[in-house]
Scaffold this motif. Structure first.
Motif, PDB file in Angstrom:
ATOM      1  N   THR A  65      30.896  41.932  27.522  1.00  0.00           N
ATOM      2  CA  THR A  65      32.159  42.564  27.915  1.00  0.00           C
ATOM      3  C   THR A  65      32.717  42.047  29.060  1.00  0.00           C
ATOM      4  OG1 THR A  65      31.078  44.252  29.742  1.00  0.00           O
ATOM      5  CG2 THR A  65      30.942  44.967  27.415  1.00  0.00           C
ATOM      6  N   GLU A  66      34.022  42.387  29.139  1.00  0.00           N
ATOM      7  CA  GLU A  66      34.905  41.658  30.178  1.00  0.00           C
ATOM      8  C   GLU A  66      34.408  42.059  31.508  1.00  0.00           C
ATOM      9  OE1 GLU A  66      39.570  41.377  31.917  1.00  0.00           O
ATOM     10  OE2 GLU A  66      39.065  42.545  29.851  1.00  0.00           O
ATOM     11  N   GLU A  67      33.921  43.079  31.766  1.00  0.00           N
ATOM     12  CA  GLU A  67      33.262  43.520  33.396  1.00  0.00           C
ATOM     13  C   GLU A  67      31.944  42.851  33.581  1.00  0.00           C
ATOM     14  OE1 GLU A  67      35.649  46.791  31.553  1.00  0.00           O
ATOM     15  OE2 GLU A  67      33.978  45.713  30.922  1.00  0.00           O
ATOM     16  N   ASP A  68      31.320  42.577  32.379  1.00  0.00           N
ATOM     17  CA  ASP A  68      29.755  41.832  32.614  1.00  0.00           C
ATOM     18  C   ASP A  68      30.158  40.289  32.974  1.00  0.00           C
ATOM     19  OD1 ASP A  68      28.467  44.193  32.296  1.00  0.00           O
ATOM     20  OD2 ASP A  68      27.778  43.822  30.362  1.00  0.00           O
ATOM     21  N   ARG A  69      31.261  40.063  32.286  1.00  0.00           N
ATOM     22  CA  ARG A  69      31.542  38.609  32.518  1.00  0.00           C
ATOM     23  C   ARG A  69      32.296  38.312  33.828  1.00  0.00           C
ATOM     24  NH1 ARG A  69      33.688  38.721  27.240  1.00  0.00           N
ATOM     25  NH2 ARG A  69      36.062  38.850  28.023  1.00  0.00           N
ATOM     26  N   LYS A  70      33.116  39.208  34.427  1.00  0.00           N
ATOM     27  CA  LYS A  70      33.382  39.056  35.758  1.00  0.00           C
ATOM     28  C   LYS A  70      32.348  39.155  36.677  1.00  0.00           C
ATOM     29  CE  LYS A  70      38.278  40.857  34.708  1.00  0.00           C
ATOM     30  NZ  LYS A  70      39.208  41.795  35.092  1.00  0.00           N
ATOM     31  N   ALA A  71      31.387  39.858  36.655  1.00  0.00           N
ATOM     32  CA  ALA A  71      30.356  40.043  37.313  1.00  0.00           C
ATOM     33  C   ALA A  71      29.177  38.913  37.207  1.00  0.00           C
ATOM     34  CB  ALA A  71      29.586  41.543  36.935  1.00  0.00           C
ATOM     35  N   GLY A  72      29.414  38.078  36.188  1.00  0.00           N
ATOM     36  CA  GLY A  72      28.522  36.823  36.207  1.00  0.00           C
ATOM     37  C   GLY A  72      27.366  36.987  35.502  1.00  0.00           C
ATOM     38  N   LEU A  73      27.180  37.997  34.643  1.00  0.00           N
ATOM     39  CA  LEU A  73      25.893  38.612  33.983  1.00  0.00           C
ATOM     40  C   LEU A  73      25.331  37.540  33.049  1.00  0.00           C
ATOM     41  CD1 LEU A  73      26.099  42.358  33.350  1.00  0.00           C
ATOM     42  CD2 LEU A  73      24.966  41.096  35.032  1.00  0.00           C
ATOM     43  N   PRO A  74      26.336  36.750  32.072  1.00  0.00           N
ATOM     44  CA  PRO A  74      25.946  35.683  31.245  1.00  0.00           C
ATOM     45  C   PRO A  74      24.978  34.523  32.135  1.00  0.00           C
ATOM     46  CG  PRO A  74      28.311  36.279  30.674  1.00  0.00           C
ATOM     47  CD  PRO A  74      27.658  36.789  31.964  1.00  0.00           C
ATOM     48  N   GLN A  75      25.536  34.212  33.113  1.00  0.00           N
ATOM     49  CA  GLN A  75      24.867  33.100  33.594  1.00  0.00           C
ATOM     50  C   GLN A  75      23.760  33.518  34.442  1.00  0.00           C
ATOM     51  OE1 GLN A  75      25.520  29.707  33.429  1.00  0.00           O
ATOM     52  NE2 GLN A  75      23.742  29.447  34.617  1.00  0.00           N
ATOM     53  N   ARG A  76      23.662  34.597  35.014  1.00  0.00           N
ATOM     54  CA  ARG A  76      22.514  35.333  35.666  1.00  0.00           C
ATOM     55  C   ARG A  76      21.429  35.435  34.769  1.00  0.00           C
ATOM     56  NH1 ARG A  76      25.286  38.835  38.768  1.00  0.00           N
ATOM     57  NH2 ARG A  76      24.890  40.769  37.641  1.00  0.00           N
ATOM     58  N   ALA A  77      21.667  35.693  33.455  1.00  0.00           N
ATOM     59  CA  ALA A  77      20.799  35.735  32.454  1.00  0.00           C
ATOM     60  C   ALA A  77      20.065  34.749  31.946  1.00  0.00           C
ATOM     61  CB  ALA A  77      21.327  36.475  30.875  1.00  0.00           C
ATOM     62  N   LEU A  78      20.976  33.236  31.995  1.00  0.00           N
ATOM     63  CA  LEU A  78      20.318  31.926  31.827  1.00  0.00           C
ATOM     64  C   LEU A  78      19.395  31.606  32.995  1.00  0.00           C
ATOM     65  CD1 LEU A  78      23.271  30.316  30.001  1.00  0.00           C
ATOM     66  CD2 LEU A  78      21.572  31.415  28.996  1.00  0.00           C
TER      67      LEU A  78
END
Length: 640
Positions: A65-78
């Motif tokens: 979601t846009e909110e999760d992208r702004k919060a940096g969740l994708p990179q944090r998962a990697l």
């Protein structure tokens, strides 16, 4: 040999790819170290909606979601996958069409033999249905919790298996008075009365709930302030999936007011039933007495004529006297029945209660005997009552005699009276106004509820066969009701009985009704008398009595027949008509005669006291049964 191994590895790789592509319940795909998608299976296509050609080379963050992208969740998962060797979590993801789904995600880093990062294996599962179910359950639990907490008419709370209170709703606080912090952790037996705690009722309730699956009861409970309330209690055991007892659900309702209202309603219904029963029995008694009076009129009239014409034989005279006495007993019985039916003739006047009681004190003392002490208590402000003196004296004597029979070993009889103002007291069934309450109280055996409920019924007696007619109290009841008052009987077994006669206060200018008797030997000229009665026996008997007095008699069996006789040019001097007749009553006949002959004297003969209005109320009345002497007196009154 090397070519064979290469071919085998190629086959295995192809089989693995076919396996991955065949999985449709999981999205399984690869991303490079920068997060770029490098493979795509059928499950990923089904979940996320992208074709393989559309998504390869795209960054995997587009699923967030846009909110999760702004919060940096994708990179944090990697980063977490690299640092900890695995990333696992749940969250909302976005399909190609923009809709969201709840996913369970696992990311594993892929390393070569030297430890160099080659990329990531990503597995995603669509758990939207489960998430929705959890959210629905959570919402339901929250709503249920809010519902329970908001209920104020019921105390709803939980108990631990040992009976300690574990939660507390607003209804429990309102009904029992404890705040949550005061009661949670306390044993629920605190709400029971001391006597119930000593009897082991709290534990018995839990034991029954465990053994039978439910406990339900009505009993007294205690509030924080010590006051008691009547409670309806339900206790249900709560068990886990394995059957382990987790505790109890307890629901308590304060039914004190509802129970009291029900008791009041039952008393009102009982009073209504009693009133309807008394009214029905009264109508029956009045009808029987009326018909019986007709028979007694015939019997006494014929006995009187036979006696006058019989030979002077003592044996015959004795037989006639005995028959007359028997008939007179029947007259007394019908008078009592009419008193109960509120249809007796009353001569109302202003009565001073103390004077009346003083006048019969000697008779009371001789009737009650030396073992009974008589005491009188009269208020100084006592006002005179409106009553029939003779009937009131008889009522007091009846009550005193009943009191004597209830005190075989002696006791005290208290006669008291005071003036009461009645405003709005439905339980007394009295119209607003001033009343004299005359009470007769004894210290005798008293009555149980069953006896008290039937005490005023006609012919009900506890004195045994041949010792009473059972009409004493019913007569007093009918007498007071006919006066516009009320007869109330109160009794308690082994304590005593109080009989209250509520009589209207006499008006300031109340006077005794004028007496109707004239001198028995008054000379009345020979008359032509029209006698009307639908009972042939009464008609014949009345005609014979009148003829024996020297009058000329013409008889009619109905009102219509009587009116027809006026067209035959009969010169009637007097009309004597029965009051109760079919089709045309005596009152209606009298009104019709008044139109034809305005000044013709009319006498109304009646077996009981009907309510009359207008001119009929002023006509002379002949009460059945009557004697020849009664006829002489009423004729003399009518011809004045």
């Amino acid at each position: 040999m090397s070519d064979d191994r290469t071919r085998i590895n190629s086959i295995e790789e192809m089989r693995f790819r076919l396996l991955i592509d065949a999985v449709i319940d999981y999205a399984i795909y690869m991303i490079d170290p920068d997060g770029i998608i490098t493979s795509w299976n059928a499950g990923a296509k089904r979940f996320k909606g992208y074709e393989e050609a559309e998504i390869l080379g795209q960054h995997f963050s587009r699923f967030y979601t846009e909110e999760d992208r702004k919060a940096g969740l994708p990179q944090r998962a990697l980063d977490t996958a690299i640092r900890e060797g695995r990333f696992e979590g749940e969250g909302w993801r976005v399909r190609k069409d923009g809709t969201h789904f709840w996913s369970h995600v696992i990311i594993d880093p892929i390393l070569d033999p030297s430890g160099r990062l080659l990329g990531f294996a990503k597995i995603t599962r669509d758990l939207t249905d489960r998430k929705m179910a959890e959210e629905t359950l959570k919402q339901s639990e929250q709503q249920f919790r809010l519902l329970v907490q908001s209920v104020t008419d019921y105390a709803i709370y939980m108990l631990a298996p040992d009976g300690r209170v574990t939660n507390w709703n607003l209804g429990a606080q309102r009904i029992k008075g404890y705040r949550p912090e005061e009661i949670i952790g306390q044993h629920f037996s605190l709400f029971y009365t001391p006597e119930d705690r000593e009897a082991g009722e709290p534990q018995r309730a839990l034991d029954i709930a465990i053994r039978e699956g439910r406990f339900e009861n009505k009993a007294w409970r205690v509030r924080k302030d010590g006051t008691r309330f009547l409670a309806h209690v339900v206790v249900d055991p709560i068990r886990g999936d394995t059957g382990t007892l987790l505790g109890f659900a307890k629901i308590t309702r304060d039914i004190t007011e509802a129970t009291q209202a029900q008791q009041v309603l039952e008393k009102t219904r009982e009073a209504l039933f009693q009133a309807q029963k008394m009214q029905a029995i009264g109508q029956l008694s009045g009808g029987i007495a009326h018909d019986f009076n007709n028979l007694l009129t015939v019997i006494l009239g014929n006995l009187e004529i036979v006696r006058k014409r019989a030979v002077d034989d003592p044996r015959i005279t004795r037989l006639l006297d005995n028959a007359t006495q028997g008939a007179l007993r029947g007259v007394s019985l019908t008078q009592r029945m009419l008193a109960f039916a509120r249809r007796q003739e009353l001569k109302t006047e202003s009565v001073e209660i103390p004077t009346l009681i003083q006048g019969i004190t000697g008779l009371l003392r001789s009737s009650l005997g030396p073992a009974v002490i008589i005491e009188t208590r009269f208020s100084p402000e006592l006002e005179p009552a409106m009553a029939d003196v003779n009937q009131l004296e008889l009522a007091v004597l009846n009550l005193a005699t009943n009191a004597r029979d209830a005190m075989p070993d002696g006791g005290k009889l208290v006669i008291s009276a005071q003036t009461e103002e009645i405003h709005d007291q439905p339980q007394l069934s009295l119209a607003p106004g001033r009343y004299v309450c005359l009470s007769v109280t004894d210290t005798g055996e008293g009555m149980d509820d069953a006896t008290l409920g039937s005490a005023m019924d006609p012919f009900f007696t506890t004195k045994g066969v041949g010792k009473g007619t059972g009409l004493g109290l019913s007569m007093v009841h009918g007498f007071t009701e006919q006066l516009g008052g009320r007869f109330i009987l109160k009794s308690q077994k082994d304590v005593g009985t109080t009989a209250e006669l509520w009589l209207p206060v006499a008006l300031a200018n109340s006077t005794t009704e004028p007496a109707t008797e004239e001198t028995a030997m008054s000379r009345v000229p020979r008359l032509c008398v029209l006698v009307v009665d639908d009972d042939s026996l009464v008609l014949t008997s009345t005609s014979l009595l009148l003829e024996d007095l020297g009058h000329r008699v013409i008889s009619a069996a109905s009102g219509a027949q009587a009116l027809g006789l006026f067209d035959c040019e009969h010169d009637f001097d007097l009309v004597i008509t029965d009051m109760v007749m079919p089709k045309m009553s005596g009152e209606q006949l009298a009104q019709a005669i008044r139109v034809i002959r305005p000044h013709l004297p009319i006498i109304l003969a009646t077996g009981y006291a009907e309510r009359l209005e207008g001119f009929a109320a002023r006509l002379p009345r002949l009460s059945k049964p009557f004697t020849q002497l009664n006829l002489v007196e009423v004729i003399a009154l009518a011809m004045k």
